[in-house]
Design a protein around this motif. Structure first.
Motif, mmCIF file in Angstrom:
data_model
loop_
_atom_site.group_PDB
_atom_site.id
_atom_site.type_symbol
_atom_site.label_atom_id
_atom_site.label_comp_id
_atom_site.label_asym_id
_atom_site.label_seq_id
_atom_site.Cartn_x
_atom_site.Cartn_y
_atom_site.Cartn_z
ATOM 1 N N ARG A 186 -43.649 19.108 -27.114
ATOM 2 C CA ARG A 186 -43.580 18.145 -28.227
ATOM 3 C C ARG A 186 -42.199 18.180 -28.879
ATOM 4 N NH1 ARG A 186 -45.460 18.063 -34.101
ATOM 5 N NH2 ARG A 186 -46.182 15.937 -34.361
ATOM 6 N N ALA A 187 -41.677 19.375 -29.128
ATOM 7 C CA ALA A 187 -40.354 19.513 -29.748
ATOM 8 C C ALA A 187 -39.257 18.983 -28.833
ATOM 9 C CB ALA A 187 -40.092 20.972 -30.092
ATOM 10 N N ALA A 188 -39.365 19.270 -27.541
ATOM 11 C CA ALA A 188 -38.357 18.788 -26.593
ATOM 12 C C ALA A 188 -38.373 17.263 -26.491
ATOM 13 C CB ALA A 188 -38.595 19.404 -25.220
ATOM 14 N N MET A 189 -39.561 16.681 -26.450
ATOM 15 C CA MET A 189 -39.658 15.220 -26.378
ATOM 16 C C MET A 189 -39.128 14.573 -27.658
ATOM 17 S SD MET A 189 -40.731 14.377 -23.416
ATOM 18 C CE MET A 189 -41.259 12.702 -23.615
ATOM 19 N N PHE A 190 -39.385 15.209 -28.795
ATOM 20 C CA PHE A 190 -38.871 14.669 -30.051
ATOM 21 C C PHE A 190 -37.346 14.743 -30.086
ATOM 22 C CE2 PHE A 190 -37.739 14.743 -34.546
ATOM 23 C CZ PHE A 190 -38.406 13.606 -34.981
ATOM 24 N N ALA A 191 -36.791 15.843 -29.605
ATOM 25 C CA ALA A 191 -35.334 15.992 -29.578
ATOM 26 C C ALA A 191 -34.705 14.985 -28.619
ATOM 27 C CB ALA A 191 -34.953 17.411 -29.168
ATOM 28 N N TRP A 192 -35.382 14.713 -27.523
ATOM 29 C CA TRP A 192 -34.836 13.809 -26.511
ATOM 30 C C TRP A 192 -34.986 12.348 -26.918
ATOM 31 C CZ3 TRP A 192 -37.821 11.933 -21.761
ATOM 32 C CH2 TRP A 192 -36.995 11.214 -20.922
ATOM 33 N N TYR A 217 -57.359 4.407 -29.263
ATOM 34 C CA TYR A 217 -56.916 4.593 -30.642
ATOM 35 C C TYR A 217 -55.744 5.561 -30.806
ATOM 36 C CZ TYR A 217 -61.420 2.406 -31.493
ATOM 37 O OH TYR A 217 -62.488 1.553 -31.483
ATOM 38 N N MET A 218 -55.360 6.225 -29.714
ATOM 39 C CA MET A 218 -54.259 7.198 -29.714
ATOM 40 C C MET A 218 -54.509 8.357 -30.679
ATOM 41 S SD MET A 218 -50.922 4.872 -29.055
ATOM 42 C CE MET A 218 -50.070 6.178 -28.179
ATOM 43 N N ILE A 219 -55.760 8.795 -30.732
ATOM 44 C CA ILE A 219 -56.127 9.987 -31.486
ATOM 45 C C ILE A 219 -57.103 10.804 -30.635
ATOM 46 C CG2 ILE A 219 -55.855 8.939 -33.772
ATOM 47 C CD1 ILE A 219 -58.958 8.839 -33.888
ATOM 48 N N ILE A 220 -57.157 12.087 -30.894
ATOM 49 C CA ILE A 220 -58.154 12.948 -30.267
ATOM 50 C C ILE A 220 -58.966 13.563 -31.399
ATOM 51 C CG2 ILE A 220 -58.556 14.957 -28.824
ATOM 52 C CD1 ILE A 220 -55.910 14.423 -27.449
ATOM 53 N N LEU A 256 -45.629 13.150 -28.307
ATOM 54 C CA LEU A 256 -46.825 13.947 -28.083
ATOM 55 C C LEU A 256 -47.367 14.314 -29.459
ATOM 56 C CD1 LEU A 256 -48.301 15.301 -25.602
ATOM 57 C CD2 LEU A 256 -47.057 17.356 -26.183
ATOM 58 N N GLY A 257 -48.559 13.816 -29.766
ATOM 59 C CA GLY A 257 -49.129 14.072 -31.080
ATOM 60 C C GLY A 257 -49.668 15.485 -31.214
ATOM 61 N N PHE A 258 -49.980 15.871 -32.445
ATOM 62 C CA PHE A 258 -50.482 17.219 -32.676
ATOM 63 C C PHE A 258 -51.891 17.388 -32.128
ATOM 64 C CE2 PHE A 258 -51.492 21.060 -35.120
ATOM 65 C CZ PHE A 258 -50.373 21.800 -34.781
ATOM 66 N N GLY A 259 -52.632 16.289 -32.011
ATOM 67 C CA GLY A 259 -53.947 16.354 -31.374
ATOM 68 C C GLY A 259 -53.827 16.781 -29.923
ATOM 69 N N ASP A 260 -52.781 16.312 -29.255
ATOM 70 C CA ASP A 260 -52.535 16.717 -27.877
ATOM 71 C C ASP A 260 -52.184 18.199 -27.803
ATOM 72 O OD1 ASP A 260 -52.831 14.088 -26.685
ATOM 73 O OD2 ASP A 260 -50.922 13.597 -27.645
ATOM 74 N N VAL A 261 -51.444 18.679 -28.776
ATOM 75 C CA VAL A 261 -51.077 20.093 -28.816
ATOM 76 C C VAL A 261 -52.340 20.940 -28.978
ATOM 77 C CG1 VAL A 261 -49.800 21.857 -30.097
ATOM 78 C CG2 VAL A 261 -48.764 19.609 -29.706
ATOM 79 N N LYS A 262 -53.230 20.512 -29.871
ATOM 80 C CA LYS A 262 -54.485 21.238 -30.054
ATOM 81 C C LYS A 262 -55.334 21.179 -28.782
ATOM 82 C CE LYS A 262 -55.425 18.970 -33.858
ATOM 83 N NZ LYS A 262 -56.107 18.464 -35.058
#
Length: 86
Positions: free
Chosen positions: A60-66, A16-19, A72-78
């Motif tokens: 996450r910020a670097a991947m978004f800029a690139w 489901y691509m969620i955590i 990388l979702g925020f669930g992954d960050v958490k």
């Protein structure tokens, strides 16, 4: 319990691509218990999760800029913050 939570989380994330936050809370509570049971320094309650969160947020910020899209979702960050407890 941690291994079971990780297996369930991995299956849900792939499908489901969620955590789910409920699994992350469970793993965080287990991590806090681990710190007390293993008699780790109490700074680990804050330093590890902060480093994990900061690393994942920067990634996450670097991947978004690139890629110009969310990679990388925020669930992954958490999740990286929770991993920092261990």
């Amino acid at each position: 319990a941690l291994a079971l939570a990780l297996i369930i989380m991995t299956g849900i994330d792939f499908r489901y691509m969620i955590i789910p936050d409920s699994l992350q809370i469970l793993m965080a509570l287990l991590g806090v218990a681990y710190i007390f049971i293993a008699q780790r320094p109490l700074e680990m309650l804050f330093v590890g999760p902060l480093i994990g969160f900061a690393f994942a947020y920067a990634l996450r910020a670097a991947m978004f800029a690139w890629k110009k899209r969310e990679a990388l979702g925020f669930g992954d960050v958490k999740f990286f913050a929770v991993v920092g407890l261990y």
